[in-house]
Design an enzyme around this catalytic site. Structure first.
Site, PDB file in Angstrom:
ATOM      1  N   ASP A 152       0.837  -1.201   0.000  1.00  0.00           N
ATOM      2  CA  ASP A 152       0.000   0.000   0.000  1.00  0.00           C
ATOM      3  C   ASP A 152       0.872   1.251   0.000  1.00  0.00           C
ATOM      4  O   ASP A 152       2.102   1.168  -0.072  1.00  0.00           O
ATOM      5  CB  ASP A 152      -0.938  -0.016   1.206  1.00  0.00           C
ATOM      6  CG  ASP A 152      -0.178   0.038   2.528  1.00  0.00           C
ATOM      7  OD1 ASP A 152       0.627  -0.877   2.792  1.00  0.00           O
ATOM      8  OD2 ASP A 152      -0.364   1.002   3.292  1.00  0.00           O
ATOM      9  N   HIS A 478       1.325  -8.726  -4.489  1.00  0.00           N
ATOM     10  CA  HIS A 478       0.336  -7.725  -4.077  1.00  0.00           C
ATOM     11  C   HIS A 478       1.123  -6.471  -3.709  1.00  0.00           C
ATOM     12  O   HIS A 478       1.512  -6.265  -2.554  1.00  0.00           O
ATOM     13  CB  HIS A 478      -0.477  -8.244  -2.890  1.00  0.00           C
ATOM     14  CG  HIS A 478      -1.585  -7.323  -2.467  1.00  0.00           C
ATOM     15  ND1 HIS A 478      -2.853  -7.374  -3.005  1.00  0.00           N
ATOM     16  CD2 HIS A 478      -1.604  -6.311  -1.558  1.00  0.00           C
ATOM     17  CE1 HIS A 478      -3.613  -6.445  -2.440  1.00  0.00           C
ATOM     18  NE2 HIS A 478      -2.874  -5.786  -1.563  1.00  0.00           N
ATOM     19  N   ASP A 520       0.598 -17.154  -6.438  1.00  0.00           N
ATOM     20  CA  ASP A 520       1.265 -15.985  -7.031  1.00  0.00           C
ATOM     21  C   ASP A 520       0.274 -15.167  -7.850  1.00  0.00           C
ATOM     22  O   ASP A 520       0.322 -15.156  -9.076  1.00  0.00           O
ATOM     23  CB  ASP A 520       2.445 -16.445  -7.890  1.00  0.00           C
ATOM     24  CG  ASP A 520       3.198 -15.282  -8.525  1.00  0.00           C
ATOM     25  OD1 ASP A 520       3.096 -14.152  -7.993  1.00  0.00           O
ATOM     26  OD2 ASP A 520       3.872 -15.503  -9.553  1.00  0.00           O
ATOM     27  N   GLU A 529       1.804 -10.501  -0.598  1.00  0.00           N
ATOM     28  CA  GLU A 529       2.122  -9.080  -0.434  1.00  0.00           C
ATOM     29  C   GLU A 529       3.603  -8.936  -0.077  1.00  0.00           C
ATOM     30  O   GLU A 529       4.284  -9.902   0.284  1.00  0.00           O
ATOM     31  CB  GLU A 529       1.253  -8.425   0.653  1.00  0.00           C
ATOM     32  CG  GLU A 529       1.394  -6.895   0.666  1.00  0.00           C
ATOM     33  CD  GLU A 529       0.379  -6.179   1.541  1.00  0.00           C
ATOM     34  OE1 GLU A 529       0.333  -4.931   1.468  1.00  0.00           O
ATOM     35  OE2 GLU A 529      -0.355  -6.847   2.285  1.00  0.00           O
TER      36      GLU A 529
END
EC number: 3.2.1.151
Length: 554
Positions: A152, A478, A520, A529
């Site tokens: 993020d 991710h 994956d 992630e």
């Protein structure tokens, strides 16, 4: 098998996933000569499936070169070479450069992964949960620089402090190694080692997260909700600093106290930083002592304040570990008896591997720093911490040489969870490396290398779990930066979280087996992630093992 290769004197093990092995052969890939014929070492049954795996040992092959292992009609190429983990150590540290905010990531340093600057964070609002008389809600503050935390785009003090603390602990063990390491970042040609340069970029941001009036530290800088999978420059949400927390203040205090010592030799590049860092550390620690129950609880916060915050919590309702780490670092930076007393009062009874939610080990590493001069009382205290670390190490390695993947990690269902490859596998390896440094016993170092082999391919999925390295590595982590850059290959050097039987993300997993619960795909945030604390563990172990490779590994 380990897809990067082996040091000449390192133990060399491969695992055949199924089927009986009569014998295997090693060929020199250049000359075509047969150099080794071996029988299987042992077979071991999986605890979670009907697979029986066979272990092959070719440690007797020690000459650097390129080789082919042939077994049961299959063949695989591998390398034996010096500095075999250097590219991994460099890539792991370089990953932090790619996570930098508020500056363009330039082509001369990033190659095809260059990008425009995003999130200048010069117009951040004080969230109502963080309001104070001098900074009421809605006050505009500047909080630039720092790293994106994970997949993020937010920035979190707890995780930043822990990540830097772990890497700087390792830095202190291998000063010569890190003084020579060059990873091609904008600061590579100054007088400071690249690792410290990279830490400084985030430490600068952390200093902006301290309230100048009372010394408290905001828990995180965040948008109300996670951004979509868009480029940083296209993000539009308002960003806030939210509530001050005791864990943020203590992690901040610990890493600033540690940093003040490490940067004291680099005033030419960072004038005044050491003094500023120590003052900030003491102020944050004093705030934490006044607010020992100021834990960050996002649910409670959202019941009281708007806008609601739905990003990563890093919640923690126990702060003895942070008090111990911060007091230990402050004691070694100031010599003040009050910090020593607090450290001893909050000391752990047993050793646990480091993690963002349990920082006891980082305080222990400070006490066990090789070459640290201690008085008699402090030495006795340090010896008690050493005893507990060695008890942990002995328990971890018990029976490792008879397990399906010939490693201390990965043999218990509890070894697999969100972020397990770092929080358990890598940090277990770091702990074993410390046990080796404290005792000189090769068995600890051998088992640390075994955990690295697990990460690099000797595991149930056959993945090398680091992007851009090995022959089979994650292509779709991710990771918003990798997903939004219009480049097929992911940004290299990132360790993914790894097998997670919790499977909390709703992605399709091919199996429920704990050590194979990995997929994956971009949507698998529970297993695929990336995060700075996970890469800090990768930096710590890869760098340590590379630095120690000059010794014989039996």
């Amino acid at each position: 098998m380990n897809q990067l290769g082996y040091y000449p004197n390192q133990e060399k093990i491969a695992v055949v996933d199924s089927g009986k092995v009569e014998e295997f052969v090693i060929w020199d890939a250049v000359s075509g000569e047969q150099v080794f014929v071996g029988k299987s070492l042992y077979t071991a049954k999986s605890a979670w499936s009907d697979k029986t795996r066979t272990t092959l040992d070719f440690s007797a092959v020690t000459t650097p070169g390129k080789y082919i292992l042939k077994v049961n009609g299959a063949s695989v190429t591998f390398l034996i070479k010096d500095s075999v983990l250097s590219p991994l150590a460099d890539a792991a540290l370089k990953s932090f450069y790619y996570q930098r905010t508020a500056m363009p990531i330039e082509e001369q340093y990033a190659g095809q992964w260059h990008r425009m600057a995003g999130h200048p964070d010069n117009h951040v609002l004080i969230h109502p949960s963080a309001a104070s008389p001098d900074r009421p809600a809605g006050t505009i503050v500047s909080s630039s620089k720092g790293w994106y935390d994970a997949g993020d785009y937010n920035k979190y003090i707890v995780n930043s402090g822990y990540s830097i603390g772990l890497m700087q602990s390792i830095y202190q063990l291998f000063l010569d190694y890190f003084s020579r390491q060059k990873i091609n970042i904008p600061e590579s040609n100054n007088h400071t080692p690249d690792l410290l340069d990279e830490m400084q970029f985030n430490l600068d941001w952390m200093l902006t997260m301290q309230d100048p009036e009372d010394g408290g530290v905001y828990h995180k800088l965040t948008t109300p909700f996670f951004e979509g999978f868009v480029k940083p420059v296209d993000c539009k949400q308002q960003r806030y600093v939210v509530q001050k927390s005791v864990t943020a203040a203590l992690d901040f205090a610990a890493v600033m106290a540690q940093s003040c010592r490490l940067f004291a030799s680099y005033e030419e590049d960072y004038p005044g930083f050491s003094k500023r860092a120590l003052l900030a550390a003491e102020k944050a620690y004093a705030w934490a002592e006044k607010h020992p129950e100021a834990y960050y609880n996002q649910n409670l916060l959202n019941q009281k304040y708007q806008p609601a915050i739905a990003t990563g919590e890093y919640g923690d309702t126990h702060a003895d570990d942070e008090f111990f780490w911060a007091a230990s670092e402050l004691y070694f930076s100031t010599g003040k008896e009050i910090y020593r007393e607090e450290a001893i009062k909050k000391a752990p009874q047993i050793y646990t591997a480091p993690g963002w939610g349990n920082t006891f080990a980082l305080g222990i590493f400070a006490w066990l720093q090789p070459g640290r001069e201690l008085n008699e009382a402090d030495r006795r205290f340090a010896d008690s911490l050493k005893t507990e670390l060695l008890k942990y190490a002995d328990k971890v390695i018990e029976g490792a040489e008879q397990t399906p993947f010939h490693a201390p990690y990965g043999n218990d269902a509890k070894d697999f969870f969100w972020g397990c490859l770092a929080e358990k596998c890598m940090n277990q390896g770091v702990s074993l490396m410390y046990a080796y440094l404290l005792t000189g016993k090769d068995v600890y170092l051998t088992n640390a290398y075994r955990n690295m082999d697990y990460i690099l391919g000797r595991n149930a999925t056959g993945f090398c779990y680091v992007t851009g390295l090995g022959t089979k590595s994650p292509k779709h982590p991710h990771h918003r930066l990798s997903a939004s850059d219009d480049i097929e290959d992911p940004i290299p050097g990132f360790l993914v979280g790894g097998p997670n039987p919790g499977q909390q993300d709703g992605a399709f997993y091919p199996t429920a087996s704990p050590d194979e619960s990995y997929v994956d795909t971009e949507d698998s945030y529970a297993s695929n992630e990336v995060a700075i604390n996970w890469n800090a563990a990768l930096v710590a172990l890869a760098s340590s093992l590379d630095a120690l490779a000059v010794y014989s590994v039996k």
